[in-house]
Design a protein around this motif. Structure first.
Motif: not given
Length: 452
Positions: A386, A400-403, A405, A444, A447-448, A450-452
């Motif tokens: 991250r 584009t970041y994708q956690a 879950n 994105n 929005t980092m 607010f993303q885990r």
């Protein structure tokens, strides 16, 4: 420890290998390979004969990405197509020139696959360079051999071409694929420099150049280029995206997927220590000992007999036999002081400086990048992956970041690392295909927080 750099790899492999084998990856050397000076005497790694193709010639070309030799490669999993063409495509084994982290010329092997599927997107057929996840350090573990022999099982080694699924899914889109074996994985003149960001980033970018130079393909000068990699491969593609501007300005990147990238090796070493993939510590140390005299001195000063044995043993292992042989090992049992490898490196400024230089995220990546990381990943820790996305965002990268879950599926047993690979793969390939079609994407980064 210095023998890893000075002693010929073929001699070392021959000394530790047995004569009997249950599954031998045998390949004939073409006239092209013979003409470039390859020996016909095979190197044997844990009972597996490495085709003579993989022995580099004494002299290498001057140009990065220049083809040294090539020959047809039979795919282990293929089907006859209705139009007479083999599905998923026609493969060619490659050897090409690259540059290592010491600035020296190095031969790298890999494979190019011309897909049977048509490219229906905008523009000419694109090219995806695939950087494989962790396969091991023995030459028999090379991804190109994994495409020829998806499963290699003997009393001495276990290798599975688990990235073949992603490669075949990319080919199904109509994109051509080139896969790098990385520096020293396959090519028999040296050890694989595991997670060395310069070696791996260069190998990925030069694989693109080699594919372009291969005669008889459907690629054109207008073919868009994408990069795909997860785990070790995610680090390699992330590094390539950073290095492109200075190392390969001729390789324009339409998009890069970096899944579970090992961007901070200090954090990653702590993650794999004591895990089922503990042998990867041996692979990393072996590679850095080979490339950096300071790391070699630190290893000689701190490893005990068990540690030296582990490094020699893991240097010819694939991921399967490594998990069986060294799963859940603690590096503290390899050292004279009883401290972990991470603790010893942290206390040695020269060794820590080497790992600091390996950090990915200090440069702005070229083109759009997608970083995906499982929030429960405890092998390639989520936090450091991250952080890579955050570092790139701060450099105004198109990120584009994708956690991913998912629930905790078991500590240190690899499930938390592999599950995101499978669950995110379709989305990752769709995102990359959109970039190859020329579709724009929006970062994105906003929005980092607010993303885990």
């Amino acid at each position: 420890m210095s023998r890893y750099r000075s002693r010929p790899r073929s001699n070392r492999l021959a000394a530790v290998s047995l004569a009997t084998v249950a599954c031998v990856c045998v390949g004939a050397t073409t006239a092209d390979a013979t003409a470039t000076g390859a020996t016909t005497a095979p190197v044997v790694s844990r009972g597996v004969a490495i085709p003579a193709f993989y022995t580099p010639p004494a002299q290498l070309p001057a140009t990065n990405g220049a083809l040294i030799r090539h020959e047809p490669l039979p795919l282990g999993l293929s089907l006859p197509g209705l139009d007479g063409r083999t599905l998923p495509g026609t493969a060619t084994r490659l050897m090409y020139k690259s540059t290592d982290s010491d600035g020296q010329a190095v031969a790298v092997t890999g494979v190019y696959i011309e897909p049977s599927a048509k490219w229906e997107g905008d523009g000419p057929r694109p090219l995806v360079a695939v950087a494989s996840g962790t396969m091991g350090q023995g030459d028999q573990c090379a991804p190109s051999l994994g495409l020829q022999h998806p499963l290699t099982v003997s009393g001495q080694t276990l290798s599975v071409g688990y990235d073949n699924m992603a490669i075949y899914r990319l080919l199904a889109t109509g994109a051509a694929v080139v896969v790098t074996d990385y520096v020293g994985l396959g090519a028999t003149d040296r050890l694989h420099t595991y997670v060395n960001r310069l070696d791996e980033g260069h190998a990925v970018l030069d694989a693109v150049r080699a594919a372009r130079a291969l005669p008889g393909t459907s690629l054109t000068s207008g073919s868009r280029v994408g990069l795909y990699g997860y785990s070790e491969g995610g680090g390699a593609t992330a590094s390539a995206a950073e290095l492109q501007a200075t190392y390969a300005p001729d390789v324009h990147l339409a998009g890069t997927y970096a899944g579970a990238p090992p961007a901070d090796l200090t954090a990653v070493m702590k993650g794999i220590d004591g895990s089922v993939l503990a042998a990867a510590l041996g692979w990393a140390i072996n590679g850095f000992v080979q490339a950096y005299p300071d790391m070699r001195a630190a290893a000689e000063a701190n490893l005990n007999d068990a540690g030296r044995k582990a490094l020699a043993d893991t240097s010819t292992m694939c991921i399967g036999d490594a998990m069986l042989g060294y799963g859940f090992s603690r590096s503290s049992t390899w050292t004279k002081s009883g401290k972990s490898v991470a603790e010893i490196i942290a206390a040695d400024p020269r060794s820590q400086a080497i790992l600091d230089e390996q950090r990915i995220g200090t440069l702005k990546p070229n083109g759009p990048v997608r970083v995906a990381t499982g929030i429960q990943d405890d092998i390639v820790p989520h936090a450091q992956a991250r952080r890579l996305a955050v570092d790139w965002c701060r450099k105004d990268g198109n990120v584009t970041y994708q956690a991913v879950n998912l629930p905790n599926l078991g500590d240190k047993i690899l499930t938390n690392h592999l599950a995101p690979l499978m669950t995110d793969q379709g989305t990752a390939i769709s995102w990359l295909t959109d970039r190859l079609e020329g579709k724009p994407t929006t970062s994105n980064c906003g929005t980092m927080p607010f993303q885990r």
